[in-house]
Scaffold this motif. Structure first.
Motif, PDB file in Angstrom:
ATOM      1  N   UNK A 223       0.837  -1.195   0.000  1.00 32.63           N
ATOM      2  CA  UNK A 223       0.000   0.000   0.000  1.00 32.63           C
ATOM      3  C   UNK A 223       0.876   1.250   0.000  1.00 32.63           C
ATOM      4  N   UNK A 224       0.339   2.355  -0.518  1.00 31.15           N
ATOM      5  CA  UNK A 224       1.137   3.585  -0.580  1.00 31.15           C
ATOM      6  C   UNK A 224       1.362   4.199   0.797  1.00 31.15           C
ATOM      7  N   UNK A 225       2.332   5.107   0.843  1.00 38.08           N
ATOM      8  CA  UNK A 225       2.552   5.886   2.060  1.00 38.08           C
ATOM      9  C   UNK A 225       1.417   6.894   2.182  1.00 38.08           C
ATOM     10  N   UNK A 226       0.727   6.866   3.312  1.00 39.07           N
ATOM     11  CA  UNK A 226      -0.366   7.810   3.556  1.00 39.07           C
ATOM     12  C   UNK A 226       0.095   8.996   4.396  1.00 39.07           C
ATOM     13  N   UNK A 227       1.026   8.729   5.303  1.00 41.61           N
ATOM     14  CA  UNK A 227       1.402   9.755   6.282  1.00 41.61           C
ATOM     15  C   UNK A 227       2.916   9.737   6.496  1.00 41.61           C
ATOM     16  N   UNK A 228       3.493  10.937   6.583  1.00 44.05           N
ATOM     17  CA  UNK A 228       4.920  11.077   6.865  1.00 44.05           C
ATOM     18  C   UNK A 228       5.119  11.758   8.218  1.00 44.05           C
TER      19      UNK A 228
ATOM     20  N   UNK B   5      -3.446   7.063  11.399  1.00 40.26           N
ATOM     21  CA  UNK B   5      -4.856   6.956  11.005  1.00 40.26           C
ATOM     22  C   UNK B   5      -5.564   8.284  11.249  1.00 40.26           C
ATOM     23  N   UNK B   6      -5.207   8.947  12.336  1.00 39.27           N
ATOM     24  CA  UNK B   6      -5.820  10.235  12.638  1.00 39.27           C
ATOM     25  C   UNK B   6      -5.451  11.288  11.587  1.00 39.27           C
ATOM     26  N   UNK B   7      -4.176  11.351  11.252  1.00 41.29           N
ATOM     27  CA  UNK B   7      -3.741  12.327  10.246  1.00 41.29           C
ATOM     28  C   UNK B   7      -4.429  12.043   8.910  1.00 41.29           C
ATOM     29  N   UNK B   8      -4.529  10.769   8.557  1.00 38.06           N
ATOM     30  CA  UNK B   8      -5.171  10.410   7.288  1.00 38.06           C
ATOM     31  C   UNK B   8      -6.649  10.798   7.310  1.00 38.06           C
ATOM     32  N   UNK B   9      -7.295  10.543   8.422  1.00 37.99           N
ATOM     33  CA  UNK B   9      -8.720  10.882   8.540  1.00 37.99           C
ATOM     34  C   UNK B   9      -8.914  12.396   8.411  1.00 37.99           C
ATOM     35  N   UNK B  10      -8.077  13.156   9.091  1.00 40.41           N
ATOM     36  CA  UNK B  10      -8.186  14.618   9.013  1.00 40.41           C
ATOM     37  C   UNK B  10      -7.919  15.106   7.590  1.00 40.41           C
ATOM     38  N   UNK B  11      -6.978  14.454   6.915  1.00 41.61           N
ATOM     39  CA  UNK B  11      -6.667  14.855   5.536  1.00 41.61           C
ATOM     40  C   UNK B  11      -7.866  14.624   4.621  1.00 41.61           C
ATOM     41  N   UNK B  12      -8.608  13.560   4.875  1.00 42.40           N
ATOM     42  CA  UNK B  12      -9.794  13.295   4.051  1.00 42.40           C
ATOM     43  C   UNK B  12     -10.894  14.313   4.337  1.00 42.40           C
ATOM     44  N   UNK B  13     -11.004  14.731   5.577  1.00 40.30           N
ATOM     45  CA  UNK B  13     -11.944  15.811   5.892  1.00 40.30           C
ATOM     46  C   UNK B  13     -11.583  17.049   5.085  1.00 40.30           C
ATOM     47  N   UNK B  14     -10.305  17.417   5.090  1.00 40.72           N
ATOM     48  CA  UNK B  14      -9.854  18.605   4.350  1.00 40.72           C
ATOM     49  C   UNK B  14     -10.087  18.466   2.858  1.00 40.72           C
ATOM     50  N   UNK B  15      -9.899  17.253   2.378  1.00 44.88           N
ATOM     51  CA  UNK B  15      -9.975  17.033   0.930  1.00 44.88           C
ATOM     52  C   UNK B  15     -11.406  17.092   0.409  1.00 44.88           C
ATOM     53  N   UNK B  16     -12.346  16.630   1.225  1.00 42.16           N
ATOM     54  CA  UNK B  16     -13.707  16.482   0.703  1.00 42.16           C
ATOM     55  C   UNK B  16     -14.705  17.490   1.251  1.00 42.16           C
ATOM     56  N   UNK B  17     -14.598  17.865   2.506  1.00 47.10           N
ATOM     57  CA  UNK B  17     -15.621  18.733   3.094  1.00 47.10           C
ATOM     58  C   UNK B  17     -15.257  20.203   2.921  1.00 47.10           C
TER      59      UNK B  17
ATOM     60  N   UNK C 217       2.256  14.697   8.662  1.00 50.01           N
ATOM     61  CA  UNK C 217       1.561  15.320   7.533  1.00 50.01           C
ATOM     62  C   UNK C 217       1.078  14.242   6.569  1.00 50.01           C
ATOM     63  N   UNK C 218      -0.019  14.535   5.866  1.00 48.11           N
ATOM     64  CA  UNK C 218      -0.461  13.594   4.836  1.00 48.11           C
ATOM     65  C   UNK C 218       0.581  13.519   3.723  1.00 48.11           C
ATOM     66  N   UNK C 219       0.837  12.323   3.225  1.00 46.92           N
ATOM     67  CA  UNK C 219       1.741  12.178   2.087  1.00 46.92           C
ATOM     68  C   UNK C 219       1.042  12.659   0.820  1.00 46.92           C
ATOM     69  N   UNK C 220       1.811  12.803  -0.251  1.00 45.54           N
ATOM     70  CA  UNK C 220       1.306  13.421  -1.480  1.00 45.54           C
ATOM     71  C   UNK C 220       0.042  12.735  -1.992  1.00 45.54           C
ATOM     72  N   UNK C 221       0.015  11.414  -1.965  1.00 45.23           N
ATOM     73  CA  UNK C 221      -1.119  10.672  -2.522  1.00 45.23           C
ATOM     74  C   UNK C 221      -2.420  11.017  -1.817  1.00 45.23           C
TER      75      UNK C 221
END
Lengths: 336, 336
Positions: B3-8, B286-298, B328-332
């Motif tokens: 799987x790709x890198x989600x968080x750095x 998982x928390x950083x990824x979840x927050x990144x999805x909030x930023x990306x979609x909402x 931080x969220x990774x580029x993907x």
């Protein structure tokens, strides 16, 4: 590009989580014995190199001048759990140099050991700098600075004479230039420089054998290793991996955890040094990987093997004591 | 395969650690909006599906029969920190059904919240089952079993009528057969079945929209979501991600953490469901990824955006308060 899976976490019959990572096992000349993943990318060794950071404590003459005992030298190499004996020993080291805890610049935090933290809370007290898991290292820094006749104040800064000595020791051992762009700040506020695992592993092969070191420096590391082997409680604490492993193996393995999934180690009888990092920074996986390398390389008695197996394949039990899963070395790591 | 890198995780200017993972964002019909990594491999959702596990509490009539309040319903969906209000609320739920804490079969553990654990230790007390982070869910199980007129004893076992209801709800929502070979035991001793992230994400799109559900079931989920949105403290606790995020966004995002790096969520206004897992099981990522999805979609107001940014790019400070790194969220993940 991605490092291999080193450790698997199971639940029931399913692999629930995996930990990628890299590791190097080399001799003091750098000859590869085992390499997995990218070991040429610089990584922060964090607290895994505390035995190197303790070198000025010996070479400044501080250890002899202040009559530091072996349990104190072990604490100087420690990431301890903040149990009462740890805090007391750090205070004693400072007293030997005529200093007070207030001179420690590591910051205060609740004991890393959860039981120790609750025990402290039960007394109504708040944590002090002595409970910081690095307080022994910092007390050693103070002693070294005093023996060097420099003012300890600001000893955590990269430009302080003490940190310059630490950096010089690290560069000499690893053979890797410590560049400012690879510098970070550790949890206890001292600088940490990223170094390739390959170079760290060779440094630890030298620490275990003395190969390539002056007689004095080889003796200094032998003294620190012996101190830790004699006092494994001091280097970590109750129930901690490093303490358990070195209580079982004595001087046969010198191992030291670092934050963010790092381990450095040496098996002196084999002339080998080891450095590993779990890419995700997980301590639980770094421990399993370290134990797997012990099993793979060190001939073990039945008693030693039993102690190490509990570390390489830890059983995970839930709050009712039910076995819910295990951690285990992945194929790449476990296979001989 | 990996799987790709989600968080750095950075320290200084260096990426110190990385977290791989997979995630699915889909609508209630399963149409892909964003997929990263392998979302068809079954993974244990753990506590991320507590809102589904709470469905029998509503559908059995227990919530109405015992007059459960919204803060209690929020606690039924919670992985709470074991703070006094959490423990008291779980006890109150049990009392409504005429039951005692002794009937909880989740096991006792020290409060998950470190400050709550120390506060409890300061009183000289030991933790009880009420402090278990799942005590609200288990109190809900007891209430549901009572309303079903079945003996609650043994309600944690796969064959108990209550767990059969929970399993049926999970299968109906996810459309994925819960097979015994994919069953594990959760920390609180109830069964957990591995389910693909894709199916979990669709389940949460349905939970957020009611699409594909009976009117009664859609209303049950709307009630549970509203209860959590009104009482975000109950679902997690002081300083916890889920509490902070839902305090900031209210009913716009329903998010729930699960152990071993899992998140499930729904953004009702967008009709989307989300499921993600960090492969290494790391909650921080998982928390950083979840927050990144909030930023990306909402779409976020300035105030909402500020709150979410603190979660998607948390600053890491050491014991002296120095900024040492960030996550931080990774580029993907970050890119639109």
């Amino acid at each position: 590009m991605t490092d291999p899976v080193l450790v698997e976490v199971t639940r029931g019959d399913v692999v629930e989580s995996v930990h990628h990572g890299a590791l190097a096992v080399v001799d003091a000349d750098g000859a590869e014995v085992l390499v997995l993943g990218d070991v040429d990318r610089p990584v922060f060794p964090r607290s895994a190199v505390k035995v190197i950071q303790a070198l000025p404590l010996i070479e400044s003459g501080a250890a002899d001048r202040y009559g530091l005992t072996d349990d104190e030298l072990s604490l100087a190499c420690a990431s301890h759990s903040g149990e009462p004996r740890h805090a007391e020993t750090a205070a004693r080291m400072l007293a030997r140099a005529g200093r007070e805890p207030a001179c420690l610049e590591c910051g205060a935090h609740w004991p890393m050991g959860q039981e120790a933290a609750r025990a402290l809370a039960r007394t109504g007290a708040e944590p002090t700098v002595l409970h910081n898991n690095c307080s022994g290292k910092h007390a050693g820094f103070i002693c070294a600075a005093c023996a060097m006749d420099v003012d300890p104040a600001g000893y955590i800064e990269p430009g302080h004479a003490l940190q310059r000595e630490v950096k010089a020791a690290m560069e000499a051992l690893t053979g890797f230039a410590h560049r400012d762009e690879l510098r970070g700040t550790d949890g206890c506020s001292i600088p940490t420089y990223a170094v390739p695992l390959r170079a760290l592993a060779r440094a630890f092969a030298r620490i275990g054998t003395g190969t390539g070191l002056t007689r004095e420096r080889a003796a200094a590391f032998a003294r620190l290793r012996a101190a830790v082997a004699a006092h494994p409680f001091m280097v970590a604490g109750t129930g901690r991996f490093d303490t358990i492993l070195m209580e079982a193996l004595g001087a046969r393995a010198f191992v030291k955890v670092g934050a963010e999934g790092v381990y450095c180690a040496t098996f002196p009888e084999l002339g080998l040094g080891i450095a590993l990092k779990c890419d995700d920074g997980a301590a639980r996986a770094a421990e399993v990987a370290m134990a797997a390398l012990v099993e793979r390389f060190l001939p073990l008695s039945a008693q030693e093997a039993e102690a190490v197996a509990a570390l390489s394949r830890p059983q995970m039990r839930n709050w009712n004591g039910r076995l819910v899963g295990t951690m285990r070395p992945a194929a790449a790591l476990a296979s001989g």
